[in-house]
Design a protein around this motif. Sequence first.
Motif, short mmCIF file in Angstrom:
data_model
loop_
_atom_site.label_atom_id
_atom_site.label_comp_id
_atom_site.label_asym_id
_atom_site.label_seq_id
_atom_site.Cartn_x
_atom_site.Cartn_y
_atom_site.Cartn_z
N PRO A 244 16.94 2.21 11.13
CA PRO A 244 17.78 1.93 9.95
C PRO A 244 18.43 3.18 9.38
N LEU A 245 19.70 3.05 9.00
CA LEU A 245 20.45 4.12 8.35
C LEU A 245 20.86 3.66 6.96
N HIS A 246 21.15 4.59 6.07
CA HIS A 246 21.44 4.24 4.68
C HIS A 246 22.74 4.91 4.23
N LEU A 247 23.46 4.23 3.35
CA LEU A 247 24.74 4.76 2.86
C LEU A 247 24.54 5.87 1.85
N GLY A 248 23.56 5.76 1.01
CA GLY A 248 23.31 6.79 0.01
C GLY A 248 24.02 6.53 -1.30
N TRP A 249 23.68 7.33 -2.29
CA TRP A 249 24.23 7.20 -3.64
C TRP A 249 24.65 8.56 -4.17
N ILE A 250 25.47 8.53 -5.18
CA ILE A 250 25.80 9.75 -5.91
C ILE A 250 25.47 9.49 -7.38
N GLN A 251 24.83 10.44 -8.02
CA GLN A 251 24.40 10.26 -9.40
C GLN A 251 25.33 11.01 -10.34
N GLY A 252 25.88 10.28 -11.31
CA GLY A 252 26.76 10.90 -12.29
C GLY A 252 25.98 11.56 -13.40
N VAL B 215 30.18 11.20 5.81
CA VAL B 215 31.16 10.51 6.65
C VAL B 215 32.55 10.62 6.04
N ILE B 216 32.68 10.31 4.75
CA ILE B 216 33.99 10.33 4.11
C ILE B 216 34.54 11.76 4.07
N VAL C 13 32.52 8.02 -3.17
CA VAL C 13 33.84 7.82 -2.59
C VAL C 13 34.77 8.96 -2.99
N LEU C 14 35.11 9.04 -4.27
CA LEU C 14 36.08 10.04 -4.72
C LEU C 14 35.57 11.47 -4.53
N THR C 15 34.31 11.69 -4.83
CA THR C 15 33.77 13.05 -4.69
C THR C 15 33.81 13.54 -3.25
#
Length: 249
Positions: free
Chosen positions: A87-95, A223-224, A104-106
């Motif tokens: 399994p792979l995970h997309l991850g999160w960004i914390q503001g 990736v982005i 996305v934007l970062t």
Amino acid sequence: MGSAWWRRTRAQVEARLPMPITHVVPVQHTETAPVVRRRRRVVAGVSLLGTGLLGLSLSTKPNSKEFYGLTAAVAATWTAGGLLSGPLHLGWIQGRDQHLRRPVLTPVATGVGAFGFFYGCALVARSIPVLDRAIGKVLVFAEEGSGPLVVATTLANGLGEEVFFRGAMYATLDADRAVAASTAVYTLATASTRNPALMLAAAVMGTLFGLQRRASGGLQAPVITHLTWSTLMVRYLPPLFRHAHQETP
């Protein structure tokens, strides 16, 4: 009225700004022992296969069937290896407001910034013969190739590299050394091309991608960033080194 609106808007924007890249999102993914064993076996085998195909791909003629076939095979190898490993995970960004969001934007902004850095370095590298020739040998594939095919293979390989190196391989490594270790393996894989410019780029960008992977806990950010950076590099860098590959026998 206008002043109050400006203060509210600024506060909202500042709240959504991401935490520094050294901040690790408090999300953990645990894996069972069988998943860990399978991932390690897959990573070991795919590393050897992908590295060999990568070296072969850049030993072919630009805009040839062999080049496109081998680069597609490299991308498929990295991607399949990452997906089959577990399994792979997309991850999160914390503001700064502590909310978790998908990155996305970062990462797009990071990719643009990385391109700007490399473009500045490229202007300097043109005056260093060994780097001038090395970069020219790589960019000839973009300069002489079919535009849509070059972009497609570039993006496919960028995606595959992140799925494998920052996905499958990163997950097999000790968390404290995962950034350095995954970057080292990424750079060694690039050594199969025998091109110092590619190895240098792999070391720099691999470190950045690894830091993004550690901070976000997943693949989406690297990736982005990788796809944004690669698109700009293949679009705007070749003209700077046209003279280098025109002089190459």
